[in-house]
Design an enzyme around this catalytic site. Structure first.
Site, PDB file in Angstrom:
ATOM      1  N   GLY A 154     116.628  42.472  63.202  1.00  0.00           N
ATOM      2  CA  GLY A 154     116.891  43.911  63.271  1.00  0.00           C
ATOM      3  C   GLY A 154     116.762  44.574  61.916  1.00  0.00           C
ATOM      4  N   TYR A 155     117.299  43.914  60.907  1.00  0.00           N
ATOM      5  CA  TYR A 155     117.222  44.442  59.545  1.00  0.00           C
ATOM      6  C   TYR A 155     115.768  44.514  59.081  1.00  0.00           C
ATOM      7  CZ  TYR A 155     118.201  44.920  54.534  1.00  0.00           C
ATOM      8  OH  TYR A 155     118.245  45.355  53.241  1.00  0.00           O
ATOM      9  N   ALA A 156     115.014  43.453  59.306  1.00  0.00           N
ATOM     10  CA  ALA A 156     113.608  43.434  58.900  1.00  0.00           C
ATOM     11  C   ALA A 156     112.819  44.527  59.610  1.00  0.00           C
ATOM     12  CB  ALA A 156     113.000  42.060  59.189  1.00  0.00           C
ATOM     13  N   SER A 158     113.975  47.340  60.831  1.00  0.00           N
ATOM     14  CA  SER A 158     114.398  48.667  60.363  1.00  0.00           C
ATOM     15  C   SER A 158     113.821  48.987  58.990  1.00  0.00           C
ATOM     16  CB  SER A 158     115.928  48.762  60.327  1.00  0.00           C
ATOM     17  OG  SER A 158     116.485  47.939  59.314  1.00  0.00           O
ATOM     18  N   LYS A 159     113.800  48.017  58.107  1.00  0.00           N
ATOM     19  CA  LYS A 159     113.310  48.271  56.753  1.00  0.00           C
ATOM     20  C   LYS A 159     111.788  48.341  56.711  1.00  0.00           C
ATOM     21  CE  LYS A 159     117.291  48.544  54.657  1.00  0.00           C
ATOM     22  NZ  LYS A 159     117.738  49.782  53.961  1.00  0.00           N
TER      23      LYS A 159
END
Length: 250
Positions: A154-156, A158-159
């Protein structure tokens, strides 16, 4: 060219870590500071530092995961402040679990905080910057704007999306006097990397790859933020500036 006197900078997540480092850096360059965070108390460390520099300081409550809170925050800031010259979309979160076990709740929460809210803030404050023909917007991206990472899908996502958003907004707004850029931190000693730093094997593997030979600090982001927020960076558009001790060049 680096003087920000008379400017007002709004930094989300500016009460600690990288956001605090950028807030103090912008204040040292002359900007008045507004910090938005889920919890900011009167007399906080960042407020004390900013006021010591002779700058004005305000803080607002912002729950970046709550859409109603986001819009209420925007209205409050616009009602109470003449203008926002610099927007630093820094607030973010990370939730770790392998992709095959990564629940919807993790995904939704991370995307809401890291992507949805930064876009809404950029759009709403960006409108006013466009009207006056000037403004600076800085997004805190990540090395995972370029790489995939491990156990943080999810973080990857989003960024990675955030880096494309930087380019999309710059394409539309550069001709209107608004600079939109991103800063991609490397491995920085903050709350988000505590788990990595406490894992001796993982920490060693990270440090072995960083040419600078150390974890970054929030103070390392003062200069890059001032550059992108000032006239010195006036011809820089749609760029993701890596502040990573050389990691991406390895």
């Amino acid at each position: 060219m680096f003087n920000l006197s008379g400017k007002t900078a709004l930094i989300t997540g500016g009460n600690k870590g990288i956001g605090k480092g950028m807030a103090i850096g912008l204040a040292k360059a002359g900007a008045d500071i507004i910090v938005a965070a889920r919890s900011v108390e009167a007399g906080s460390e960042v407020e004390t530092e900013v006021r010591k520099l002779g700058r004005n300081f305000k803080h607002y409550k912002l729950d970046a995961a709550d859409r109603n809170s986001v819009y209420a925050f925007i209205k409050e800031v616009l009602d109470e402040n003449e203008r926002i010259d610099i927007l630093v979309n820094n607030a973010g979160t990370i939730m770790r679990k392998p992709a095959a076990e990564h629940p919807d709740e993790y995904w939704d929460n991370v995307l809401s905080i890291n992507l949805d809210t930064p876009f809404i803030l950029a759009r709403e404050f960006g409108k006013h910057m466009i009207e006056k023909g000037a403004g600076k917007i800085i997004f805190t991206c990540s090395l995972l704007s370029f790489q995939g990472g491990i156990n943080v899908p999810g973080y990857a996502a989003s960024k990675g999306a955030l880096s494309s958003l930087v380019k999309a907004l710059a394409n539309e707004w550069a001709s209107k006097g608004v600079n939109v850029n991103g800063i991609a931190p490397g491995y920085i000693a903050t709350d988000n990397t505590q788990a990595l730093r406490e894992d001796a094997e993982r920490s060693k593997s990270i440090l072995d790859r960083i040419p600078a030979g150390r974890w970054g600090t929030p103070e390392d982001f003062a200069g890059p933020a001032v550059f992108l927020a000032s006239e010195a960076g006036s011809y820089v558009q749609g760029t993701i500036l890596t502040v990573d001790g050389g990691w991406m060049g390895r």
